[in-house]
Scaffold this motif. Sequence first.
Motif, PDB file in Angstrom:
ATOM      1  N   ASN A 250     -11.696  26.022   6.446  1.00 18.19           N
ATOM      2  CA  ASN A 250     -10.294  25.862   6.079  1.00 18.19           C
ATOM      3  C   ASN A 250      -9.486  26.870   6.882  1.00 18.19           C
ATOM      4  N   ALA A 251      -8.414  26.441   7.512  1.00 17.84           N
ATOM      5  CA  ALA A 251      -7.608  27.351   8.336  1.00 17.84           C
ATOM      6  C   ALA A 251      -6.138  26.977   8.222  1.00 17.84           C
ATOM      7  N   GLY A 252      -5.297  28.004   8.083  1.00 22.12           N
ATOM      8  CA  GLY A 252      -3.854  27.811   8.014  1.00 22.12           C
ATOM      9  C   GLY A 252      -3.147  29.116   8.299  1.00 22.12           C
ATOM     10  N   LYS A 253      -1.823  29.129   8.086  1.00 21.01           N
ATOM     11  CA  LYS A 253      -1.057  30.335   8.348  1.00 21.01           C
ATOM     12  C   LYS A 253      -1.424  31.472   7.407  1.00 21.01           C
ATOM     13  N   GLY A 254      -1.873  31.150   6.214  1.00 19.44           N
ATOM     14  CA  GLY A 254      -2.230  32.192   5.260  1.00 19.44           C
ATOM     15  C   GLY A 254      -3.564  32.841   5.523  1.00 19.44           C
ATOM     16  N   GLY A 255      -4.406  32.233   6.355  1.00 19.20           N
ATOM     17  CA  GLY A 255      -5.718  32.805   6.630  1.00 19.20           C
ATOM     18  C   GLY A 255      -6.730  31.718   6.918  1.00 19.20           C
ATOM     19  N   ALA A 256      -7.989  32.095   6.861  1.00 17.64           N
ATOM     20  CA  ALA A 256      -9.079  31.167   7.141  1.00 17.64           C
ATOM     21  C   ALA A 256     -10.232  31.431   6.192  1.00 17.64           C
ATOM     22  N   HIS A 257     -10.966  30.387   5.890  1.00 16.46           N
ATOM     23  CA  HIS A 257     -12.142  30.482   5.021  1.00 16.46           C
ATOM     24  C   HIS A 257     -13.218  29.570   5.597  1.00 16.46           C
ATOM     25  N   ALA A 258     -14.316  30.172   6.042  1.00 18.46           N
ATOM     26  CA  ALA A 258     -15.424  29.418   6.617  1.00 18.46           C
ATOM     27  C   ALA A 258     -16.680  29.704   5.807  1.00 18.46           C
ATOM     28  N   SER A 259     -17.505  28.700   5.640  1.00 20.76           N
ATOM     29  CA  SER A 259     -18.759  28.880   4.903  1.00 20.76           C
ATOM     30  C   SER A 259     -19.857  28.046   5.544  1.00 20.76           C
ATOM     31  N   TYR A 260     -21.073  28.539   5.385  1.00 19.95           N
ATOM     32  CA  TYR A 260     -22.254  27.829   5.883  1.00 19.95           C
ATOM     33  C   TYR A 260     -23.332  27.908   4.809  1.00 19.95           C
ATOM     34  N   TYR A 261     -23.855  26.755   4.447  1.00 24.66           N
ATOM     35  CA  TYR A 261     -24.910  26.669   3.435  1.00 24.66           C
ATOM     36  C   TYR A 261     -26.146  26.051   4.060  1.00 24.66           C
ATOM     37  N   HIS A 262     -27.314  26.625   3.752  1.00 30.15           N
ATOM     38  CA  HIS A 262     -28.570  26.108   4.304  1.00 30.15           C
ATOM     39  C   HIS A 262     -29.638  26.161   3.223  1.00 30.15           C
ATOM     40  N   ARG A 263     -30.321  25.038   3.051  1.00 29.99           N
ATOM     41  CA  ARG A 263     -31.443  24.977   2.124  1.00 29.99           C
ATOM     42  C   ARG A 263     -32.732  25.050   2.919  1.00 29.99           C
TER      43      ARG A 263
END
Length: 347
Positions: A250-263
Amino acid sequence: MIENDSTALRLKCCAHMGSVLALSSGPGHQNWPFSTDPPPSRWNSHPAHWDSPPRWERRDGRLPNPGSFHSLHRSCKDVFPQQIEGVKMILNKTLSSFFKVSHMLHLSAVSPSYYRFHVEHLQSDDDSKDKDAPALIGEMDSSGSLNAHALLHVTERVRARTVFQTQQSQFVTWQFETEFRGNDFTAAVTVANPDVLRESVILVAHFLQSVSSGLVLGGELVYHRGRSEEGGILTLAGQYSRPNWVATLNAGKGGAHASYYHRANKQIQVGVEFEASTRTQETTTSFGYQMELPEANMVFRGMINSRCIIGGVLEKRLTPLPATLMMGAFVNHRGDKLQVGLGVTVG
């Protein structure tokens, strides 16, 4: 006047929403260990049955429905341990196939101790003919604050949601949401805290589209209008998933949030989160993992982040008793602080 600082608008929106829901899709961890924020309600986020894809998502070989915008980072978040501090006891009681109640008592030396009464009238089960029965959830704590939550499947594709929250004797949140799930897309509109007298309202629009069997693209638009201010925040989102891993941004003017999940296998799951804020000019990287030991009826979740916080929570099912024991500890090496918690869930 149009606000140029999108992060200021984000704070205004979250302030209007209270502690039930954060409308914007900002960084995920709203209650870090050692945070002074009050403990969240048990249903701050959308319930699992609300976010789960519908049964008709893969009919006739078409692209799958992408699910809810709120659940994009859920796979990664579930790996991280939930903060536990002090002594907590939860008693769950199922009165019928649709009606459940629970009592929670939390004794803490860091934050005020509290008691919560939680009640749920669940939707009809799979064998029932009444498929459109609403799900009603209510919760009240010892301070007199009340949370009320209603979910309704209007049709197979349309869902409605209403949230009300009071802080003692004052209303702080009233929110109405409608979601439509097509064969390969999801669209949702939320109206929060509409006030005719103050001429203010918060509108949130979500859209997700399945581009391929593994790629989902979409966005979120948060709009706030008041007597002397008006503005909006646009956030773009994308997710790519394979059978054993999921990557989300997720990315926008307020910031960014990235995640990675692995099983990795049936017992081990890992997750990595990166969060950046334009308001505080800070970034945080977190690593979490979950290890399941079915033979011992145990689940362990651990985490470490760039703020020098290390923590873990161990859950042990006390078979044959219908009880679960939770033990957790979080250490802030930078702040030289320690939090230890013990919890028991019965039922």
